[in-house]
Structures are given as structure tokens and as C-alpha cells.
Scaffold this motif. Structure first.
Motif, PDB file in Angstrom:
ATOM      1  N   ASP A  36     -10.623  39.905   1.025  1.00 18.65           N
ATOM      2  CA  ASP A  36     -11.044  38.681   0.325  1.00 18.65           C
ATOM      3  C   ASP A  36     -12.502  38.803  -0.097  1.00 18.65           C
ATOM      4  OD1 ASP A  36      -8.552  37.485   0.614  1.00 18.65           O
ATOM      5  OD2 ASP A  36      -9.180  36.142   2.233  1.00 18.65           O
ATOM      6  N   ALA A  37     -13.345  39.325   0.800  1.00 19.60           N
ATOM      7  CA  ALA A  37     -14.766  39.486   0.485  1.00 19.60           C
ATOM      8  C   ALA A  37     -14.957  40.470  -0.670  1.00 19.60           C
ATOM      9  CB  ALA A  37     -15.529  39.957   1.720  1.00 19.60           C
ATOM     10  N   GLU A  42     -12.723  41.215  -3.044  1.00 19.93           N
ATOM     11  CA  GLU A  42     -12.231  40.567  -4.260  1.00 19.93           C
ATOM     12  C   GLU A  42     -13.254  39.563  -4.793  1.00 19.93           C
ATOM     13  OE1 GLU A  42      -8.371  38.930  -3.371  1.00 19.93           O
ATOM     14  OE2 GLU A  42      -7.501  40.921  -3.008  1.00 19.93           O
ATOM     15  N   ASN A  43     -13.848  38.773  -3.899  1.00 17.88           N
ATOM     16  CA  ASN A  43     -14.848  37.796  -4.327  1.00 17.88           C
ATOM     17  C   ASN A  43     -16.084  38.481  -4.896  1.00 17.88           C
ATOM     18  OD1 ASN A  43     -13.279  35.576  -3.680  1.00 17.88           O
ATOM     19  ND2 ASN A  43     -14.046  35.500  -1.581  1.00 17.88           N
ATOM     20  N   TRP A  44     -16.497  39.581  -4.296  1.00 19.11           N
ATOM     21  CA  TRP A  44     -17.639  40.330  -4.806  1.00 19.11           C
ATOM     22  C   TRP A  44     -17.363  40.778  -6.240  1.00 19.11           C
ATOM     23  CZ3 TRP A  44     -18.952  45.056  -6.754  1.00 19.11           C
ATOM     24  CH2 TRP A  44     -20.303  45.410  -6.713  1.00 19.11           C
ATOM     25  N   ARG A  57     -15.090  39.449  -8.381  1.00 19.13           N
ATOM     26  CA  ARG A  57     -15.033  38.268  -9.251  1.00 19.13           C
ATOM     27  C   ARG A  57     -16.439  37.821  -9.646  1.00 19.13           C
ATOM     28  NH1 ARG A  57     -11.284  36.534  -5.362  1.00 19.13           N
ATOM     29  NH2 ARG A  57      -9.165  36.805  -6.130  1.00 19.13           N
ATOM     30  N   ASP A  58     -17.349  37.815  -8.672  1.00 13.33           N
ATOM     31  CA  ASP A  58     -18.727  37.385  -8.934  1.00 13.33           C
ATOM     32  C   ASP A  58     -19.441  38.289  -9.926  1.00 13.33           C
ATOM     33  OD1 ASP A  58     -18.339  35.284  -7.175  1.00 13.33           O
ATOM     34  OD2 ASP A  58     -19.498  36.197  -5.534  1.00 13.33           O
ATOM     35  N   GLU A  81     -12.096  41.770 -13.322  1.00 15.55           N
ATOM     36  CA  GLU A  81     -10.843  41.035 -13.200  1.00 15.55           C
ATOM     37  C   GLU A  81      -9.704  41.798 -12.542  1.00 15.55           C
ATOM     38  OE1 GLU A  81      -9.970  39.738 -17.153  1.00 15.55           O
ATOM     39  OE2 GLU A  81     -11.616  38.290 -17.155  1.00 15.55           O
TER      40      GLU A  81
END
Length: 149
Positions: A96-97, A99-101, A103-104, A108
Motif C-alpha cells: 500500500d505504501a 502504491e501510494n508513493w 500515485r503521489d 498509474e
């Protein structure tokens, strides 16, 4: 019923963490003789397109992930969970971390490579929504070395 994910303190790796992270990667069987994990960490820390994230439970490093991108696709390497702490949701938290990194940073799509003999992670990645895609991987050592497995 959904199980709550564990809480980890996630932060980029710091200089004092490098030896412990390399030891974790070795304990998890992620290193290979032809890759220097400390050099991989150093390279990831050189620019803004990659990061080594560490997850701490209390003060102990229990999980890591190296995440980066090539400007088009995101990639994950060295997802590691302390072998004594597996099956507690730490791998999911670290993914999750990662993926969020990505996305930020505006990326994509995330891809990752799994060695064919690492069958134990197949169900883990599928449970996170990843699907296997058939590809042929070509590789070449730019210093002239013979191919590695």
C-alpha cells in the motif's frame, strides 16, 4: 468482515538503517551474488524516482520495499517481511505504501518481477489485485558479464 491492517511506522531509509535492511533482505532470500544490496539502496537514494521505504513495529525494522519508476511505469523490488513476523499483514501495508508513493508521483501502473521459483508469493500478489502478465524478459549486463539466471 474485513480484518484491519496492522499499523507500521513507514519512512524512507536512513543511513543508520542500511545494514539492518541488507540483513533483512538476506534473511528473506532476496539477495543474489551478482547484486550488491547496499549498492542498490545507494542507487535508489540518489534521485527522486525511487525510494526504499522501511516499516517499523516499535523500533524494529520488520518490513521494507524498494519502489521506483521509469517515468512511465512503477516498479517494486525487495518487498521483505521479517520471516518471524510474516502473515500479519505487513506485506500488504508495505505494498500500500509503495502504491501510494507511486500515485503521489503521478505513476498509474505498477509492475513487479517475481522469480519463477518463488511460487510462495503468487497468492499474496493475487490477493492484492495483481494479475500475471505473460512477457518475455531480455537482459544484458552492460559490463560484459555472462547472463545470470
Amino acid at each position: 468482515m474485513t480484518t484491519a491492517l496492522p499499523t507500521l511506522a513507514i519512512a524512507p531509509i536512513g543511513d543508520p538503517d542500511v545494514a539492518a535492511v541488507v540483513a533483512l533482505w538476506q534473511a528473506c532470500g532476496l539477495t543474489r551474488p551478482w547484486n550488491d544490496p547496499a549498492a542498490d539502496i545507494a542507487l535508489a537514494r540518489q534521485g527522486s524516482n525511487a525510494a526504499v521505504l522501511i516499516g517499523r513495529d516499535g523500533g524494529a525494522i520488520v518490513a521494507t520495499v524498494l519502489v521506483g519508476h521509469d517515468g512511465h511505469r512503477g516498479w517494486v523490488y525487495y518487498l521483505a517481511v521479517d520471516p518471524d513476523r510474516r502473515h500479519n499483514g505487513y506485506g500488504r501495508v508495505m505494498m500500500d505504501a509503495a502504491e501510494n508513493w507511486l500515485r503521489d508521483t503521478g505513476i498509474e501502473k505498477l509492475q513487479l518481477l517475481v522469480r519463477a521459483d518463488n511460487t510462495s508469493v503468487k497468492h499474496f500478489y493475487q490477493s492484492l489485485g495483481y494479475s500475471m502478465q505473460e512477457r518475455i524478459i531480455y537482459a544484458k549486463w552492460l559490463d560484459g558479464r555472462e547472463p545470470t539466471p
